[in-house]
Structure formats: structure tokens, C-alpha cells
Design a protein around this motif. Sequence first.
Motif, PDB file in Angstrom:
ATOM      1  N   PRO A   6       0.809  -1.227   0.000  1.00 58.95           N
ATOM      2  CA  PRO A   6       0.000   0.000   0.000  1.00 58.95           C
ATOM      3  C   PRO A   6       0.840   1.274   0.000  1.00 58.95           C
ATOM      4  CG  PRO A   6      -0.878  -1.579   1.574  1.00 58.95           C
ATOM      5  CD  PRO A   6       0.437  -2.112   1.123  1.00 58.95           C
ATOM      6  N   SER A   7       1.950   1.268   0.719  1.00 57.43           N
ATOM      7  CA  SER A   7       2.808   2.459   0.764  1.00 57.43           C
ATOM      8  C   SER A   7       3.404   2.749  -0.607  1.00 57.43           C
ATOM      9  CB  SER A   7       3.923   2.274   1.791  1.00 57.43           C
ATOM     10  OG  SER A   7       3.397   2.107   3.090  1.00 57.43           O
ATOM     11  N   LEU A   8       3.861   1.697  -1.290  1.00 57.81           N
ATOM     12  CA  LEU A   8       4.418   1.890  -2.628  1.00 57.81           C
ATOM     13  C   LEU A   8       3.353   2.382  -3.606  1.00 57.81           C
ATOM     14  CD1 LEU A   8       6.723  -1.256  -2.934  1.00 57.81           C
ATOM     15  CD2 LEU A   8       7.458   1.124  -2.813  1.00 57.81           C
ATOM     16  N   MET A   9       2.125   1.908  -3.461  1.00 57.58           N
ATOM     17  CA  MET A   9       1.047   2.358  -4.328  1.00 57.58           C
ATOM     18  C   MET A   9       0.741   3.832  -4.113  1.00 57.58           C
ATOM     19  SD  MET A   9      -1.519  -0.953  -4.166  1.00 57.58           S
ATOM     20  CE  MET A   9      -2.683  -0.252  -5.334  1.00 57.58           C
ATOM     21  N   VAL A  10       0.744   4.258  -2.854  1.00 58.94           N
ATOM     22  CA  VAL A  10       0.506   5.679  -2.561  1.00 58.94           C
ATOM     23  C   VAL A  10       1.639   6.533  -3.110  1.00 58.94           C
ATOM     24  CG1 VAL A  10       0.320   7.382  -0.701  1.00 58.94           C
ATOM     25  CG2 VAL A  10      -0.926   5.223  -0.537  1.00 58.94           C
ATOM     26  N   LEU A  11       2.884   6.096  -2.900  1.00 63.26           N
ATOM     27  CA  LEU A  11       4.033   6.841  -3.434  1.00 63.26           C
ATOM     28  C   LEU A  11       3.985   6.925  -4.955  1.00 63.26           C
ATOM     29  CD1 LEU A  11       6.984   5.523  -1.216  1.00 63.26           C
ATOM     30  CD2 LEU A  11       6.050   7.845  -1.265  1.00 63.26           C
ATOM     31  N   LEU A  12       3.588   5.829  -5.597  1.00 63.61           N
ATOM     32  CA  LEU A  12       3.504   5.819  -7.053  1.00 63.61           C
ATOM     33  C   LEU A  12       2.422   6.779  -7.538  1.00 63.61           C
ATOM     34  CD1 LEU A  12       4.399   4.652  -9.758  1.00 63.61           C
ATOM     35  CD2 LEU A  12       2.797   2.760  -9.407  1.00 63.61           C
ATOM     36  N   LEU A  13       1.286   6.821  -6.838  1.00 60.60           N
ATOM     37  CA  LEU A  13       0.215   7.744  -7.203  1.00 60.60           C
ATOM     38  C   LEU A  13       0.664   9.189  -7.062  1.00 60.60           C
ATOM     39  CD1 LEU A  13      -2.727   8.236  -8.005  1.00 60.60           C
ATOM     40  CD2 LEU A  13      -3.338   8.077  -5.581  1.00 60.60           C
ATOM     41  N   LEU A  14       1.362   9.493  -5.972  1.00 61.09           N
ATOM     42  CA  LEU A  14       1.862  10.854  -5.770  1.00 61.09           C
ATOM     43  C   LEU A  14       2.902  11.222  -6.825  1.00 61.09           C
ATOM     44  CD1 LEU A  14       2.248  10.875  -1.865  1.00 61.09           C
ATOM     45  CD2 LEU A  14       0.464  12.004  -3.234  1.00 61.09           C
ATOM     46  N   THR A  15       3.779  10.279  -7.146  1.00 64.02           N
ATOM     47  CA  THR A  15       4.814  10.536  -8.156  1.00 64.02           C
ATOM     48  C   THR A  15       4.202  10.718  -9.538  1.00 64.02           C
ATOM     49  OG1 THR A  15       6.351   9.181  -6.866  1.00 64.02           O
ATOM     50  CG2 THR A  15       6.978   9.682  -9.119  1.00 64.02           C
ATOM     51  N   ALA A  16       3.201   9.895  -9.864  1.00 63.21           N
ATOM     52  CA  ALA A  16       2.526  10.038 -11.147  1.00 63.21           C
ATOM     53  C   ALA A  16       1.827  11.389 -11.254  1.00 63.21           C
ATOM     54  CB  ALA A  16       1.526   8.900 -11.342  1.00 63.21           C
TER      55      ALA A  16
END
Length: 327
Positions: A6-16
Amino acid sequence: MRWLTPSLMVLLLLTATASTLAGTVWLSPHQAFASAFSGKADLAGLIVTEIRLPRVMLAIAIGASLGLSGAVLQGLLRNPLAEPGLLGISSGASLGAVVAIYFGFVAALPLAAPVFALVGAFVAAGIVLLLARTGGTLALILAGVAISGVSTALVMLALNLAPNPYAAYEIMTWLMGSLSDRSWDHLALALPFIVPGLALLLSTGRALDTLALGDVQAESLGVPVARTRLLALVGTALSVGTATATAGAIGFVGLMAPHVVRPLVGYQPGRALVPAMLAGALLVTLADIATRTVVLAGAPLNIGVFTSLIGTPFFLWLVMHVRSRTA
């Protein structure tokens, strides 16, 4: 760890999200989202919908392909230094693109380079599979190294015999990797191959945990080693071959992403697959942002150059770390 994915998914969403705002023309979050969903053909809306959104989605798909294939190959080959280029698929894709540029097919068909690169990736994977069909892990590695060497030599030959400076420049630009000028057409070409490739790679997770004991032990426990090797090779050809076909050569992501997440999942190959896929997508998206914001000597960096600048020190550290553990 439960919070890792979940943390990586949130970071990926923010980065995108940040990737849709960054570039030569910087946009505010309100400006970007209002323009994208308003339906008006203003400058901000065109930048977001026609330039940055397909670029972001390609970065995520390509990074996921590199990260996941790296994790699968490191588990399959039981080699912490393994990465997608080890099987020669990336080199085969690069050779296919170089053929399209060298013979001028790109001038007649803009998508000729990715199409030829995709064919090159599948041809390389097929040859590797034929050469290693009766051997084990070592035969697979040797076949991949041989194909990679032959492909690289032919690419250098094409550069040496380039018919004009423009062809040589296009070849070099392709080999350095780039997401510039990528459109929805490139995304439509890539996703039908990348998605099945990712699915095949993810299906090897349970077998990889057992393969950590060795091929013979895994066979005795009922794991189809040959089938797992085939799934890994075909999945890598589909996903990484298409990634290279779309964006050119982007190195070291498949090496770095699994090592970033592996200590957090207890060094289990199967549990590292999804986090490595997300970490690869995150790395490529961040690298793409850097190529649009970092300028050296008055010129922007290609994404393959940027990942190599980061990945080379990481690779040296990894070699020293592995040597210290085996000493």
C-alpha cells in the motif's frame, strides 16, 4: 510487511501526479486537473491529456515490467546480479529498432521502430529458449549472454556503417532510452503485450519460493521447473521486450528494484514480486521527472542515461556486498 505494497502504491500515485505537473511548462494541480476534465482545448488541457498522461502511463508500465522481470529472474536464476538484459531480450529489441532506423522504415511508418524492436525481442527470446531447452539455469544464462553479445555487435556495426549522420544520431538516441514524444498510440501498442507478460511473471511466485532450494529439490516437491523457466522467459519477452520497444534501453531498473524491496519482505522471492513491480514503476516515473527537470551542460538527460548514472554505483555496491557475504 503488510504496509509495504500500500505504501508503494501511494508513493507511485503521488509521483505520477507530480509527473503530470513537471516539465518545460509547469502546471499547478488545480490548473492541470481542471483543464484535463473540462473538455476545453486549452494549452494546459492538451499538455496533460496528449503529452503527459500517456508518458506517465508508459513510465509506470515500463517500470513495472523491468522491476517485476528483475525480481523473477533473480529468483529463478538464484543470482542477485541477474536482470532482464541478462537473457539478451533487451539487446534483441534494441537491434530490431536499429534495423528499422538503419534501413529507413521509420521515415515511412513512425511506429516502425517499436514494432521492429518487438519482433527483435521475440526472436531473441525464441533463440535463447531453443539454445537452453535441454539445459538448466547455466545454459539459460550462457544463451542469453551469447544473444546479447551478438545483438550488441550488430548494433555497433550498424552505427559504424550508418548511411548518414542523422541515422547514427537516431540510433544513439534510441539506445539511450527516452519517453519523449510518446503518445497514446505507443501506449495502445505496448499494453496488449505488457499486461499478459506481467501476468505470466506474477504466476511464477509460488514456484520461485521452492526453487530457492535448488532445481532438484524443487522437482522432487512437484514444482515444474521447465514450465516455470518457460513462463519467466515468455513473460520477460512480452513485458521487457515491449518496454524496450517503446522507450529504448533503460538499464539497471530491473537490478535495483528487487534489491530495494527484498529486505522488507524477508528475502522471499515470491513475496518480492508485487513490491518489486511497484518499485520499478516508481523508479522509472521518478527518472522521467528528472529528465524533464535536470539539465546538464545545457541539455536534458535521456532516461536511460539517468538510470545508468544511478544504477552503476548501486551495482558496484551490490558486487561488494555480495563479495563480503560470500567471503
